[in-house]
Design an enzyme around this catalytic site. Structure first.
Site, PDB file in Angstrom:
ATOM      1  N   SER A 144      40.779  44.849  44.867  1.00 11.55           N
ATOM      2  CA  SER A 144      42.261  44.298  43.783  1.00 11.55           C
ATOM      3  C   SER A 144      43.071  43.329  44.449  1.00 11.55           C
ATOM      4  O   SER A 144      42.526  42.119  45.507  1.00 11.55           O
ATOM      5  CB  SER A 144      42.687  45.254  43.173  1.00 11.55           C
ATOM      6  OG  SER A 144      44.059  45.013  42.135  1.00 11.55           O
ATOM      7  N   ASP A 303      45.570  38.221  40.327  1.00 12.04           N
ATOM      8  CA  ASP A 303      44.940  38.746  41.691  1.00 12.04           C
ATOM      9  C   ASP A 303      43.528  38.635  41.415  1.00 12.04           C
ATOM     10  O   ASP A 303      43.264  38.363  41.412  1.00 12.04           O
ATOM     11  CB  ASP A 303      44.918  40.132  41.804  1.00 12.04           C
ATOM     12  CG  ASP A 303      44.163  41.249  40.539  1.00 12.04           C
ATOM     13  OD1 ASP A 303      43.980  40.515  39.724  1.00 12.04           O
ATOM     14  OD2 ASP A 303      44.412  41.797  40.796  1.00 12.04           O
ATOM     15  N   ASP A 305      40.782  40.190  41.911  1.00 14.61           N
ATOM     16  CA  ASP A 305      39.793  40.495  40.293  1.00 14.61           C
ATOM     17  C   ASP A 305      39.918  40.061  39.289  1.00 14.61           C
ATOM     18  O   ASP A 305      39.673  40.483  37.981  1.00 14.61           O
ATOM     19  CB  ASP A 305      39.332  41.679  41.084  1.00 14.61           C
ATOM     20  CG  ASP A 305      40.557  42.274  40.213  1.00 14.61           C
ATOM     21  OD1 ASP A 305      41.702  42.538  40.742  1.00 14.61           O
ATOM     22  OD2 ASP A 305      40.320  44.083  39.995  1.00 14.61           O
ATOM     23  N   ASP A 307      42.329  40.827  37.100  1.00 12.50           N
ATOM     24  CA  ASP A 307      43.232  41.714  36.167  1.00 12.50           C
ATOM     25  C   ASP A 307      44.609  41.844  36.283  1.00 12.50           C
ATOM     26  O   ASP A 307      45.073  42.496  35.255  1.00 12.50           O
ATOM     27  CB  ASP A 307      42.799  43.493  36.519  1.00 12.50           C
ATOM     28  CG  ASP A 307      42.621  44.143  36.936  1.00 12.50           C
ATOM     29  OD1 ASP A 307      43.469  43.448  38.368  1.00 12.50           O
ATOM     30  OD2 ASP A 307      42.257  45.009  37.385  1.00 12.50           O
TER      31      ASP A 307
END
Length: 573
Positions: A144, A303, A305, A307
């Site tokens: 993340s 960010d 990834d 999400d």
């Protein structure tokens, strides 16, 4: 074996490759480093794995990833769902493609089909893909928003959400049951492909994902009306959002989308980012520079990834770009969706909004204003995803929106995890509505504050690394649990919720009731003046976090109140 025995085991056993052994030999004279790498196994928790990349039991590497996957495979085999297969996605971090293949080949060696994306993809698309393909589980290789030296591994179940009780504990136990890391299975990639156990997925899933996202658009005509005028600066933070975010904005007709070039392409070192986190103001330095050049209305960043979404918006009165917390942007999106769906009479029957216990209390106020069922869950978007599943299973409510304070939200049920791609789309539609109505996004935020109250939230975090740090964190929680505070500064504690002991103590009546939520090492204090404080050790980092919220009568009043509450927390700890 103690940590030194484990170190020698990795050095001497032929199972481990020569690069791994060379890395370990290089720390032979650093006793503290050896201890840190081998004093424990990298913990497979309810969110999966997350840690620093490197050789050793307490690091992210091909061996710890393979062991985790073997535990997951054992669980799937016991469930008898191996024929459904597992979908796998990965981000732009160092070793992410390699870890994805390690997981896929471990599954294949256990007779379980793997469906691996052909290139990096956002975490929410993995959630969508596994449900679209009818898989039993999903894996995302990502850390993340953590610093570049980290990577991670998250497990999803067939409902599309990260695993929740009881499956999370069952999978953890399967991983723990593997006492010999060298027993984790693997096989050759060519053999796996030949046997139909390693399958590549790609554009066909992307196209279906885009179709589902567009179903959340309410006023496409407004977008087209202001498409020539509204200006958007976007940064994918060198991660997975670049392609899907730009595609969805383009297909909706937004014409002036300016991407931060230095942060456009995948970069595992996040060269221009000290910390690829939309919560970090320094991460927006280049985006702010570009926004000022283009006179942009809003700045968006996802960010690595994709999400979580961070935003800044131009205040035309001051000429400055104002940062928005995840609570603020979530409320803007939520209120827009609820208002416009209500006005157009397209709100579903029995609508519901879901948020976590550490999210702004404004969420409840807005939900009640639009007659939605409001449900609070534990921290972690998987619990919001779980509610969607329960609504459908029990035929109770229709999910409309969910959010958590850490910059994550979800409109629609195409995914069961927070989705920054759909958040960008909804935020930009809301910004287009503002533009059409002669407002800035900041103007609209002030409108919400004036209507519902000036809610403000903050965090106070204590970082304590290593064995001693973990012990200190536990001591802090024990102290707050056994000597429950009666006030935080001038604010009295009305109720104390202990989610580990499943009890709520009403300090005024003495009544004790159950929390109604799963067991978790979390303490929550309801305070006077619609204020609150929550203590929670991080599940992925060596930290204890104190979340706080207040309600003021103005920006200045709420700022003063949250600062006073923070000082009160520091004094208690």
């Amino acid at each position: 074996m103690n940590y030194k025995d484990q170190y020698n085991f990795w050095l001497e056993n032929s199972y481990f490759d020569e690069d791994t052994k060379a890395e370990l030999k290089a720390i032979a004279n650093d006793e503290k480093e050896i201890e840190d790498r081998f004093y424990k196994e990298l913990e497979f928790g309810t969110g999966g794995l997350r840690g620093v990349i490197g050789a050793g039991m307490n690091r992210m590497n091909v061996y710890t990833v393979r062991k985790a996957t073997q535990g997951l495979a054992n669980f799937i085999l016991k469930q008898g769902t191996e024929a459904m297969g597992v979908a796998i996605a990965y981000d732009s971090r160092r070793m992410s493609p390699e870890f994805a293949d390690v997981a896929a080949l471990c599954l294949a060696a256990n007779g379980i089909k793997a469906y691996v994306f052909d290139a990096l993809r956002p975490t929410p698309e993995l959630s969508f893909a596994l449900r679209t393909l009818g898989c039993t589980a999903g894996i995302v290789v990502t850390a993340s928003h953590n610093p570049p030296e980290y990577n991670g591994y998250k497990v999803y179940w067939q409902d599309g959400a990260q695993v929740t009780p009881p499956y999370d504990v069952d999978i953890i136990n399967e991983v723990k049951a593997i006492t010999d890391i060298t027993t984790a299975k693997t096989m050759d990639l060519a053999d796996a492909k030949a046997k139909g156990l390693y399958n590549v997925i790609g554009s066909e899933i992307d196209d279906k994902y885009m179709v589902e996202l567009k179903k959340q658009i309410i006023n496409e005509d407004i977008i087209k009306e202001v498409a020539d005028d509204i200006k958007i600066v976007y940064s994918p933070f060198n991660g997975t959002g670049n392609v899907p975010v730009r595609r969805i904005l383009s297909e909706l007709g937004f014409k002036n989308v300016y991407v931060v070039k230095e942060q456009e392409m995948p970069d595992p070192n996040f060269t221009t980012l000290e910390y690829p986190n939309p919560e970090d103001p320094k991460a927006f330095t280049l985006a702010l520079k570009l926004a000022k050049e283009k006179n942009a209305d809003i700045i968006l960043a996802t960010d690595p990834d994709a999400d979580r979404l961070g935003i800044y918006a131009l205040d035309t009165k001051s000429g400055e770009y104002i940062p928005f917390t995840g609570n603020m942007s979530g409320m803007l999106i939520a209120e827009y969706i609820l208002r416009e769906r209500t006005n157009k009479n397209i709100m579903p029957k029995n609508p519901a909004m879901v948020s976590t216990i550490v999210t702004t209390n404004m969420a409840k106020a807005i939900a009640e204003d639009y007659n939605l069922k409001f449900i609070e869950v534990l921290t972690g978007f998987k619990y919001i995803g779980e509610q969607i599943k329960l609504f459908e299973q029990n035929n109770t409510y229709n999910y409309v929106f969910g959010l958590e304070e850490s910059y994550g939200c979800l409109a629609g049920t195409h995914a069961r995890d927070k989705d920054a791609v759909v958040a960008v789309m909804c935020l930009c539609e809301m910004a287009a509505w503002c533009k059409k109505n002669g407002l800035t996004v900041w103007d609209q935020m002030i409108n919400l504050y004036e209507k519902y109250g000036y809610y403000k939230e903050t965090q106070y975090t204590i970082t304590l690394k290593g064995m001693d740090g973990a012990k200190q964190i536990q001591e802090i929680m024990d102290k707050l649990r056994t000597n429950s505070p009666k006030e935080f500064g001038s604010l009295k504690v009305l109720k104390a919720r202990d989610y580990k002991l499943d009890k709520i103590v009403d300090n005024e009546t003495g009544e004790v009731t159950k929390t109604g939520l799963p067991t978790s090492n979390v303490l929550y204090f309801d305070l006077t003046e619609d204020s609150w404080c929550c203590a929670r050790p991080s599940g992925t980092e060596p930290k204890i976090k104190f979340y706080m919220g207040v309600k003021g009568t103005s920006l200045e009043d709420s700022k003063a109140k949250v600062e006073a509450l923070t000082e009160a927390v520091k004094a208690l700890v």
